[in-house]
Design a protein around this motif. Structure first.
Motif, PDB file in Angstrom:
ATOM      1  N   ARG A  92       0.861  -1.179   0.000  1.00  0.00           N
ATOM      2  CA  ARG A  92       0.000   0.000   0.000  1.00  0.00           C
ATOM      3  C   ARG A  92       0.899   1.230   0.000  1.00  0.00           C
ATOM      4  NH1 ARG A  92      -2.750  -3.881   0.104  1.00  0.00           N
ATOM      5  NH2 ARG A  92      -4.766  -4.241   1.030  1.00  0.00           N
ATOM      6  N   ALA A  93       0.406   2.315  -0.567  1.00  0.00           N
ATOM      7  CA  ALA A  93       1.160   3.563  -0.540  1.00  0.00           C
ATOM      8  C   ALA A  93       1.099   4.139   0.874  1.00  0.00           C
ATOM      9  CB  ALA A  93       0.574   4.559  -1.529  1.00  0.00           C
ATOM     10  N   CYS A  94       2.161   4.824   1.277  1.00  0.00           N
ATOM     11  CA  CYS A  94       2.215   5.447   2.601  1.00  0.00           C
ATOM     12  C   CYS A  94       1.223   6.607   2.626  1.00  0.00           C
ATOM     13  CB  CYS A  94       3.632   5.945   2.878  1.00  0.00           C
ATOM     14  SG  CYS A  94       3.788   6.764   4.477  1.00  0.00           S
ATOM     15  N   VAL A  95       0.371   6.652   3.639  1.00  0.00           N
ATOM     16  CA  VAL A  95      -0.625   7.727   3.723  1.00  0.00           C
ATOM     17  C   VAL A  95      -0.002   9.041   4.162  1.00  0.00           C
ATOM     18  CG1 VAL A  95      -2.552   6.160   4.138  1.00  0.00           C
ATOM     19  CG2 VAL A  95      -1.246   7.033   6.069  1.00  0.00           C
ATOM     20  N   HIS A  96       1.197   8.994   4.730  1.00  0.00           N
ATOM     21  CA  HIS A  96       1.836  10.207   5.217  1.00  0.00           C
ATOM     22  C   HIS A  96       2.658  10.911   4.148  1.00  0.00           C
ATOM     23  CE1 HIS A  96       0.558   8.945   9.161  1.00  0.00           C
ATOM     24  NE2 HIS A  96       1.097   7.766   8.934  1.00  0.00           N
ATOM     25  N   CYS A  97       3.399  10.135   3.352  1.00  0.00           N
ATOM     26  CA  CYS A  97       4.284  10.766   2.362  1.00  0.00           C
ATOM     27  C   CYS A  97       3.908  10.436   0.918  1.00  0.00           C
ATOM     28  CB  CYS A  97       5.734  10.379   2.618  1.00  0.00           C
ATOM     29  SG  CYS A  97       6.037   8.610   2.454  1.00  0.00           S
ATOM     30  N   GLY A  98       3.071   9.419   0.676  1.00  0.00           N
ATOM     31  CA  GLY A  98       2.651   9.076  -0.678  1.00  0.00           C
ATOM     32  C   GLY A  98       3.635   8.217  -1.440  1.00  0.00           C
ATOM     33  N   LEU A  99       4.625   7.624  -0.777  1.00  0.00           N
ATOM     34  CA  LEU A  99       5.608   6.780  -1.452  1.00  0.00           C
ATOM     35  C   LEU A  99       5.115   5.340  -1.536  1.00  0.00           C
ATOM     36  CD1 LEU A  99       9.033   7.868   0.071  1.00  0.00           C
ATOM     37  CD2 LEU A  99       8.185   8.324  -2.220  1.00  0.00           C
ATOM     38  N   TYR A 100       5.434   4.689  -2.666  1.00  0.00           N
ATOM     39  CA  TYR A 100       5.200   3.261  -2.823  1.00  0.00           C
ATOM     40  C   TYR A 100       6.384   2.700  -3.583  1.00  0.00           C
ATOM     41  CZ  TYR A 100       3.269  -1.216  -4.198  1.00  0.00           C
ATOM     42  OH  TYR A 100       3.073  -2.552  -4.376  1.00  0.00           O
ATOM     43  N   GLN A 142       7.069   8.341  -5.755  1.00  0.00           N
ATOM     44  CA  GLN A 142       5.939   9.162  -5.339  1.00  0.00           C
ATOM     45  C   GLN A 142       4.736   8.790  -6.204  1.00  0.00           C
ATOM     46  OE1 GLN A 142       6.499  11.442  -2.860  1.00  0.00           O
ATOM     47  NE2 GLN A 142       4.337  11.850  -2.718  1.00  0.00           N
ATOM     48  N   VAL A 143       3.689   8.207  -5.602  1.00  0.00           N
ATOM     49  CA  VAL A 143       2.518   7.806  -6.367  1.00  0.00           C
ATOM     50  C   VAL A 143       1.281   8.592  -5.989  1.00  0.00           C
ATOM     51  CG1 VAL A 143       3.330   5.476  -6.871  1.00  0.00           C
ATOM     52  CG2 VAL A 143       2.059   5.904  -4.787  1.00  0.00           C
ATOM     53  N   VAL A 144       1.279   9.206  -4.814  1.00  0.00           N
ATOM     54  CA  VAL A 144       0.149  10.005  -4.370  1.00  0.00           C
ATOM     55  C   VAL A 144       0.634  11.413  -4.135  1.00  0.00           C
ATOM     56  CG1 VAL A 144      -1.615  10.278  -2.591  1.00  0.00           C
ATOM     57  CG2 VAL A 144      -0.876   8.000  -3.248  1.00  0.00           C
ATOM     58  N   ASP A 145      -0.076  12.374  -4.728  1.00  0.00           N
ATOM     59  CA  ASP A 145       0.309  13.773  -4.581  1.00  0.00           C
ATOM     60  C   ASP A 145      -0.124  14.266  -3.200  1.00  0.00           C
ATOM     61  OD1 ASP A 145       1.266  16.282  -5.217  1.00  0.00           O
ATOM     62  OD2 ASP A 145      -0.635  16.930  -6.088  1.00  0.00           O
ATOM     63  N   GLN A 146       0.807  14.731  -2.420  1.00  0.00           N
ATOM     64  CA  GLN A 146       0.521  15.243  -1.087  1.00  0.00           C
ATOM     65  C   GLN A 146       0.380  16.766  -1.177  1.00  0.00           C
ATOM     66  OE1 GLN A 146      -0.191  12.239   0.079  1.00  0.00           O
ATOM     67  NE2 GLN A 146       0.673  12.724   2.033  1.00  0.00           N
ATOM     68  N   THR A 147      -0.848  17.255  -1.281  1.00  0.00           N
ATOM     69  CA  THR A 147      -1.075  18.702  -1.333  1.00  0.00           C
ATOM     70  C   THR A 147      -1.775  19.189  -0.114  1.00  0.00           C
ATOM     71  OG1 THR A 147      -3.130  18.349  -2.538  1.00  0.00           O
ATOM     72  CG2 THR A 147      -1.160  18.805  -3.841  1.00  0.00           C
TER      73      THR A 147
END
Length: 59
Positions: free
Chosen positions: A42-50, A54-59
């Protein structure tokens, strides 16, 4: 719909229910500097890394 032909004994019922256990999820440390724990695959909910990207944009 399937219907049981005979009553299930108390012993058999309890043996079957004994297998229903709560399982603690396996956690692994995230490679980010904060070292938060993450559920595997799963991608990290804190930083968005998988897997180091970087797979999730943390804005």
């Amino acid at each position: 719909m399937a219907v049981p032909k005979r009553k299930m004994s108390r012993s058999n019922t309890r043996h079957r229910r004994a297998q229903w256990k709560a399982v603690v999820p396996q956690l692994t440390p995230c490679p980010c500097p904060r070292k938060e724990t993450v559920v595997p695959h799963r991608a990290c909910v804190h930083c968005g890394l998988y897997r180091g990207r970087q797979v999730v944009d943390q804005t």
